[in-house]
Design a protein around this motif. Structure first.
Motif, PDB file in Angstrom:
ATOM      1  N   GLY A 200      32.164  35.714  47.435  1.00 30.77           N
ATOM      2  CA  GLY A 200      32.938  34.218  48.086  1.00 30.77           C
ATOM      3  C   GLY A 200      32.339  33.543  46.311  1.00 30.77           C
ATOM      4  O   GLY A 200      32.960  32.348  46.652  1.00 30.77           O
ATOM      5  N   ARG A 201      33.117  34.159  45.510  1.00 32.29           N
ATOM      6  CA  ARG A 201      33.359  34.029  44.213  1.00 32.29           C
ATOM      7  C   ARG A 201      34.889  32.947  43.917  1.00 32.29           C
ATOM      8  O   ARG A 201      35.590  33.957  44.194  1.00 32.29           O
ATOM      9  N   PRO A 202      35.404  32.716  43.036  1.00 34.12           N
ATOM     10  CA  PRO A 202      36.762  32.117  42.817  1.00 34.12           C
ATOM     11  C   PRO A 202      37.434  32.914  42.253  1.00 34.12           C
ATOM     12  O   PRO A 202      35.775  33.530  41.060  1.00 34.12           O
ATOM     13  N   VAL A 203      38.220  33.768  42.423  1.00 36.14           N
ATOM     14  CA  VAL A 203      38.672  34.441  41.115  1.00 36.14           C
ATOM     15  C   VAL A 203      40.353  34.195  40.907  1.00 36.14           C
ATOM     16  O   VAL A 203      41.291  33.662  41.892  1.00 36.14           O
ATOM     17  N   THR A 204      40.634  33.898  39.667  1.00 40.52           N
ATOM     18  CA  THR A 204      42.002  33.678  39.022  1.00 40.52           C
ATOM     19  C   THR A 204      42.778  34.843  38.340  1.00 40.52           C
ATOM     20  O   THR A 204      41.779  36.242  38.440  1.00 40.52           O
ATOM     21  N   ASP A 205      44.211  34.878  38.812  1.00 42.96           N
ATOM     22  CA  ASP A 205      44.132  35.964  37.897  1.00 42.96           C
ATOM     23  C   ASP A 205      43.823  36.343  36.427  1.00 42.96           C
ATOM     24  O   ASP A 205      44.207  37.524  35.623  1.00 42.96           O
ATOM     25  N   ARG A 206      43.395  35.322  35.472  1.00 39.12           N
ATOM     26  CA  ARG A 206      43.263  35.537  34.513  1.00 39.12           C
ATOM     27  C   ARG A 206      41.592  36.190  34.430  1.00 39.12           C
ATOM     28  O   ARG A 206      40.881  36.431  33.377  1.00 39.12           O
ATOM     29  N   THR A 207      40.973  36.214  35.360  1.00 39.13           N
ATOM     30  CA  THR A 207      39.789  36.639  36.347  1.00 39.13           C
ATOM     31  C   THR A 207      40.184  38.263  35.030  1.00 39.13           C
ATOM     32  O   THR A 207      39.151  38.871  34.720  1.00 39.13           O
ATOM     33  N   PHE A 208      41.040  38.453  35.772  1.00 36.15           N
ATOM     34  CA  PHE A 208      41.734  40.271  35.448  1.00 36.15           C
ATOM     35  C   PHE A 208      42.200  40.560  34.163  1.00 36.15           C
ATOM     36  O   PHE A 208      42.501  41.632  33.670  1.00 36.15           O
ATOM     37  N   ALA A 209      41.981  39.533  32.708  1.00 30.56           N
ATOM     38  CA  ALA A 209      42.935  39.486  31.549  1.00 30.56           C
ATOM     39  C   ALA A 209      42.169  40.793  31.395  1.00 30.56           C
ATOM     40  O   ALA A 209      40.786  40.418  30.804  1.00 30.56           O
ATOM     41  N   GLY A 210      43.156  41.459  29.710  1.00 31.42           N
ATOM     42  CA  GLY A 210      42.051  42.414  29.100  1.00 31.42           C
ATOM     43  C   GLY A 210      42.375  43.906  29.885  1.00 31.42           C
ATOM     44  O   GLY A 210      41.971  44.777  29.426  1.00 31.42           O
ATOM     45  N   LYS A 211      42.646  44.110  31.442  1.00 29.69           N
ATOM     46  CA  LYS A 211      42.564  44.743  32.211  1.00 29.69           C
ATOM     47  C   LYS A 211      43.897  45.247  32.511  1.00 29.69           C
ATOM     48  O   LYS A 211      44.636  44.472  33.449  1.00 29.69           O
ATOM     49  N   TYR A 212      43.791  46.697  33.357  1.00 32.80           N
ATOM     50  CA  TYR A 212      45.118  46.998  34.305  1.00 32.80           C
ATOM     51  C   TYR A 212      44.940  46.773  35.738  1.00 32.80           C
ATOM     52  O   TYR A 212      43.909  46.769  35.741  1.00 32.80           O
ATOM     53  N   ARG A 213      45.709  46.560  36.175  1.00 30.71           N
ATOM     54  CA  ARG A 213      45.478  45.790  37.634  1.00 30.71           C
ATOM     55  C   ARG A 213      46.382  46.827  38.290  1.00 30.71           C
ATOM     56  O   ARG A 213      47.596  47.047  38.313  1.00 30.71           O
ATOM     57  N   ILE A 214      45.608  47.051  39.578  1.00 33.53           N
ATOM     58  CA  ILE A 214      46.129  47.711  41.062  1.00 33.53           C
ATOM     59  C   ILE A 214      46.221  46.993  41.387  1.00 33.53           C
ATOM     60  O   ILE A 214      45.201  46.325  42.239  1.00 33.53           O
ATOM     61  N   MET A 215      47.664  46.466  41.958  1.00 31.89           N
ATOM     62  CA  MET A 215      47.932  45.579  43.191  1.00 31.89           C
ATOM     63  C   MET A 215      48.220  45.651  44.636  1.00 31.89           C
ATOM     64  O   MET A 215      48.925  46.115  44.029  1.00 31.89           O
ATOM     65  N   TYR A 216      47.372  46.000  45.445  1.00 33.97           N
ATOM     66  CA  TYR A 216      47.367  46.016  47.112  1.00 33.97           C
ATOM     67  C   TYR A 216      47.217  45.286  47.956  1.00 33.97           C
ATOM     68  O   TYR A 216      46.778  44.616  47.794  1.00 33.97           O
ATOM     69  N   PHE A 217      48.053  44.968  48.686  1.00 32.25           N
ATOM     70  CA  PHE A 217      48.113  43.802  49.583  1.00 32.25           C
ATOM     71  C   PHE A 217      48.440  44.064  51.072  1.00 32.25           C
ATOM     72  O   PHE A 217      49.268  45.273  51.075  1.00 32.25           O
ATOM     73  N   GLY A 218      48.032  43.834  52.172  1.00 36.71           N
ATOM     74  CA  GLY A 218      47.226  44.740  53.390  1.00 36.71           C
ATOM     75  C   GLY A 218      45.901  43.962  54.123  1.00 36.71           C
ATOM     76  O   GLY A 218      45.414  42.755  53.325  1.00 36.71           O
ATOM     77  N   TYR A 219      45.122  44.235  55.177  1.00 36.51           N
ATOM     78  CA  TYR A 219      44.457  43.944  55.901  1.00 36.51           C
ATOM     79  C   TYR A 219      43.877  44.705  56.182  1.00 36.51           C
ATOM     80  O   TYR A 219      43.976  46.160  56.470  1.00 36.51           O
ATOM     81  N   THR A 220      42.491  44.169  56.483  1.00 36.67           N
ATOM     82  CA  THR A 220      41.209  45.483  57.279  1.00 36.67           C
ATOM     83  C   THR A 220      41.091  46.026  58.365  1.00 36.67           C
ATOM     84  O   THR A 220      40.911  46.513  58.526  1.00 36.67           O
ATOM     85  N   PHE A 221      42.662  45.147  58.787  1.00 32.21           N
ATOM     86  CA  PHE A 221      41.873  45.583  60.729  1.00 32.21           C
ATOM     87  C   PHE A 221      43.118  46.454  61.070  1.00 32.21           C
ATOM     88  O   PHE A 221      43.725  47.123  61.211  1.00 32.21           O
ATOM     89  N   CYS A 222      43.641  46.264  59.538  1.00 33.88           N
ATOM     90  CA  CYS A 222      45.634  47.498  59.903  1.00 33.88           C
ATOM     91  C   CYS A 222      44.999  48.869  60.228  1.00 33.88           C
ATOM     92  O   CYS A 222      43.689  49.126  60.166  1.00 33.88           O
ATOM     93  N   PRO A 223      45.224  49.950  61.319  1.00 32.73           N
ATOM     94  CA  PRO A 223      44.743  50.950  62.101  1.00 32.73           C
ATOM     95  C   PRO A 223      44.959  52.056  61.073  1.00 32.73           C
ATOM     96  O   PRO A 223      45.006  52.868  62.082  1.00 32.73           O
ATOM     97  N   ASP A 224      45.874  51.506  60.483  1.00 28.03           N
ATOM     98  CA  ASP A 224      47.030  53.315  59.532  1.00 28.03           C
ATOM     99  C   ASP A 224      46.823  53.486  58.057  1.00 28.03           C
ATOM    100  O   ASP A 224      46.370  53.797  57.140  1.00 28.03           O
ATOM    101  N   VAL A 225      48.142  52.904  58.007  1.00 22.08           N
ATOM    102  CA  VAL A 225      48.182  52.322  56.695  1.00 22.08           C
ATOM    103  C   VAL A 225      47.335  51.737  55.391  1.00 22.08           C
ATOM    104  O   VAL A 225      47.421  52.204  54.413  1.00 22.08           O
ATOM    105  N   CYS A 226      47.033  50.899  55.412  1.00 21.56           N
ATOM    106  CA  CYS A 226      45.780  50.337  54.738  1.00 21.56           C
ATOM    107  C   CYS A 226      45.302  50.772  54.911  1.00 21.56           C
ATOM    108  O   CYS A 226      45.009  50.497  53.247  1.00 21.56           O
ATOM    109  N   PRO A 227      44.499  51.810  55.397  1.00 24.07           N
ATOM    110  CA  PRO A 227      42.737  52.264  54.799  1.00 24.07           C
ATOM    111  C   PRO A 227      43.549  53.744  54.005  1.00 24.07           C
ATOM    112  O   PRO A 227      42.827  54.352  53.583  1.00 24.07           O
ATOM    113  N   THR A 228      44.692  54.276  54.543  1.00 24.70           N
ATOM    114  CA  THR A 228      45.636  54.963  53.614  1.00 24.70           C
ATOM    115  C   THR A 228      45.111  54.670  52.652  1.00 24.70           C
ATOM    116  O   THR A 228      45.413  55.946  51.582  1.00 24.70           O
TER     117      THR A 228
END
Length: 195
Positions: free
Chosen positions: A45-73
């Motif tokens: 529940g905390r605000p996060v910006t792109d700068r929160t991850f500055a200095g780190k490599y990021r793996i960015m994935y877009f999906g949703y928790t109710f996804c029946p197959d692809v997202c959890p895989t």
């Protein structure tokens, strides 16, 4: 034709065809206009910006928790791939943050995201926001997402593109991670470009 004149070109061709990233090989997404500033909310529940991850490599994935197959895989492949790196190259793994951005902000509250990301890797961050914030970050990353038709009982699916980005410590795109090919492929591609 003089074979000695061709020797330098042959040596270059051999170097250029070697597997893995080399000092002379640019990452596949170098210079692409992918990513950008965002402000969202994490699984706590905390605000996060792109700068929160500055200095780190990021793996960015877009999906949703109710996804029946692809997202959890895909989330499992990302989490297990990073766990492999935790063992084989902990220094590198410690510089990587896996980020799961919800494309279903109506249902993916911080509390829902918290349980979801915890199932895949202890450092995985779940992000959500208002529909406008999610639309903006999706557009910045070239991600399509659209709510499907209502199903019996009121549920729905979200149609979305399936892309896993590896971003550098400055938030620039490096490569697509093959999360559809499993954890080893994810780990190998991270090692190839996150150096």
């Amino acid at each position: 034709m003089n074979i000695l004149r061709l020797a330098p070109f042959a040596a270059f061709a051999l170097v250029a065809c070697q597997p893995g990233g080399t000092a002379h090989e640019a990452p596949p997404l170098a210079g692409a206009r992918i990513g950008g500033p965002f402000t969202l909310v994490n699984q706590d529940g905390r605000p996060v910006t792109d700068r929160t991850f500055a200095g780190k490599y990021r793996i960015m994935y877009f999906g949703y928790t109710f996804c029946p197959d692809v997202c959890p895989t895909d989330a499992a492949a990302i989490g297990k791939g990073l766990a492999m790196l935790d063992k084989s190259d902990p220094a590198l793994a410690g510089r990587i943050v896996p980020v799961f951005v919800s494309v279903d902000p109506e249902r993916d509250t911080p509390a829902v995201l918290k349980g979801f990301v915890a199932a895949f890797h202890p450092r995985m961050v779940g992000l959500t926001g208002t529909p406008a914030q999610i639309a903006a970050v999706s557009k910045a990353y070239g991600v399509f997402a659209g709510k499907g038709d209502a199903q019996p009982g009121g549920g729905y699916l979200v149609n979305h593109s399936r892309t896993t980005y590896l971003m550098d410590p400055d938030g620039r795109p490096l490569a697509l991670l093959p999360s559809d090919k499993g954890p080893q492929a994810v780990a190998d591609e991270i090692k190839r470009w996150a150096t």
